[in-house]
Design a protein around this motif. Sequence first.
Motif, PDB file in Angstrom:
ATOM      1  N   ALA A 158      19.861  66.387  81.355  1.00 10.35           N
ATOM      2  CA  ALA A 158      19.794  64.853  81.774  1.00 10.35           C
ATOM      3  C   ALA A 158      18.111  64.400  81.580  1.00 10.35           C
ATOM      4  O   ALA A 158      17.380  65.511  81.811  1.00 10.35           O
ATOM      5  N   ASP A 189      15.306  62.148  83.057  1.00 12.10           N
ATOM      6  CA  ASP A 189      15.044  61.335  84.377  1.00 12.10           C
ATOM      7  C   ASP A 189      14.876  60.087  83.914  1.00 12.10           C
ATOM      8  O   ASP A 189      14.039  59.549  83.024  1.00 12.10           O
ATOM      9  N   GLN A 190      15.559  59.159  84.308  1.00 10.73           N
ATOM     10  CA  GLN A 190      15.487  57.604  83.778  1.00 10.73           C
ATOM     11  C   GLN A 190      13.971  56.903  84.504  1.00 10.73           C
ATOM     12  O   GLN A 190      13.837  55.971  83.696  1.00 10.73           O
ATOM     13  N   GLY A 191      13.569  57.517  85.593  1.00 11.93           N
ATOM     14  CA  GLY A 191      12.114  57.080  85.852  1.00 11.93           C
ATOM     15  C   GLY A 191      11.055  57.286  84.875  1.00 11.93           C
ATOM     16  O   GLY A 191      10.123  56.380  84.723  1.00 11.93           O
ATOM     17  N   LEU A 239      11.734  57.038  81.606  1.00 10.30           N
ATOM     18  CA  LEU A 239      11.964  56.112  80.599  1.00 10.30           C
ATOM     19  C   LEU A 239      11.687  54.606  80.986  1.00 10.30           C
ATOM     20  O   LEU A 239      11.203  53.974  79.931  1.00 10.30           O
ATOM     21  N   SER A 240      11.557  54.570  82.190  1.00  5.36           N
ATOM     22  CA  SER A 240      10.993  53.145  82.578  1.00  5.36           C
ATOM     23  C   SER A 240       9.798  52.922  83.217  1.00  5.36           C
ATOM     24  O   SER A 240       9.304  51.743  83.501  1.00  5.36           O
ATOM     25  N   TYR A 241       9.011  54.069  82.999  1.00  6.81           N
ATOM     26  CA  TYR A 241       7.443  53.907  83.575  1.00  6.81           C
ATOM     27  C   TYR A 241       6.668  53.084  82.481  1.00  6.81           C
ATOM     28  O   TYR A 241       6.924  53.468  81.231  1.00  6.81           O
ATOM     29  N   THR A 271       6.158  60.747  77.632  1.00  2.49           N
ATOM     30  CA  THR A 271       7.412  61.332  77.655  1.00  2.49           C
ATOM     31  C   THR A 271       7.992  62.512  77.365  1.00  2.49           C
ATOM     32  O   THR A 271       8.491  63.330  77.594  1.00  2.49           O
ATOM     33  N   ASP A 285      16.415  51.397  72.596  1.00  2.00           N
ATOM     34  CA  ASP A 285      17.186  52.509  73.081  1.00  2.00           C
ATOM     35  C   ASP A 285      16.185  53.676  73.388  1.00  2.00           C
ATOM     36  O   ASP A 285      15.846  54.645  72.593  1.00  2.00           O
ATOM     37  N   LYS A 286      15.411  53.968  74.361  1.00  2.00           N
ATOM     38  CA  LYS A 286      14.498  54.750  74.635  1.00  2.00           C
ATOM     39  C   LYS A 286      14.959  55.991  74.791  1.00  2.00           C
ATOM     40  O   LYS A 286      14.677  56.978  74.092  1.00  2.00           O
ATOM     41  N   GLU A 287      16.191  56.374  75.622  1.00  2.00           N
ATOM     42  CA  GLU A 287      16.626  57.643  75.562  1.00  2.00           C
ATOM     43  C   GLU A 287      17.309  58.154  74.484  1.00  2.00           C
ATOM     44  O   GLU A 287      17.054  59.151  73.857  1.00  2.00           O
TER      45      GLU A 287
END
Length: 284
Positions: A231, A233-235, A237-239, A61, A212-214
């Motif tokens: 910003a 990318d939320q993708g 953070l969820s990968y 990330t 809380d990844k972000e």
Amino acid sequence: MDTTSKIAVDARQFLDAVTGAATGDGLVPQGLADFAKDRKHEQLIVVAAAPKSGSTFLVNTLMRVTGLRSFRLCAAYSTNEHDLNLPALCLMNAYGCVSQLHIKGTFHNAALMRTFGIKPIILVRRIDDIVVSLLHDLKQKMQLPQFENGLNGYSFVWLDQCTKDLSDERLIDMIIDLALPWFVNFYVSWYRLCEQGAVDALWLTYEQMLADKEGTLRQVLEFLGFRDIGAIDQGLLSYKYPTFRDGQIGQGGSALTATQQKRIREHFSYYPGVDFGRYGLRRA
């Protein structure tokens, strides 16, 4: 630019640094160069992680958010210790990189971090959960072809047919006996070096990152001096990467016997002055 092509290096500086270290005390000779200043705006990011603590997610990330490449700042992975490698540091100094290392704190690692302006991210996890995650990881590695040659594994335990034949309970016992001392030293070494001011590090836990990844990622970026990231990318953070199993927190409490949990804690009892709270252990 990929990992191995188009890497320019000051040949004289490189040769002087490496030969000076090899013929001296293992460190860059004083007054040779200011590597941190020479690097300008690029960062050498080291994630100094206990195995099975989520470092694959954090490293990948960080690479994507910062645009920095991945580079191995140790001599080799496999069953080697991941101590910092001076030639690799010199090669990447002008470019910056993100490096995933299962690296203990040592006098030389700390000195090289100061020389190259590295502020490590130290990542840990509840130790009971690490033991259970290691159980599954070692069993998976022992299914690989030629798993006995040391290509895949860790420095703290050698895998062979003897280990493959063990029951799960016996394999956990082996992890506690043979691997846990490495984790004790990993934690204590960085704890003491931070206490001494020898390194400027940020400690993170797997549990904090999962919750809380972000927020955790932004904390890391701010610590490293990155501003105005914008910003994320939320993708990203969820990968879920291939090394991710189930991410459960607290599984060690149910998977380990009371005797095994007691033996784990005995390893850490030699350092009563160290707060192992980030490993999920209470002070006696």
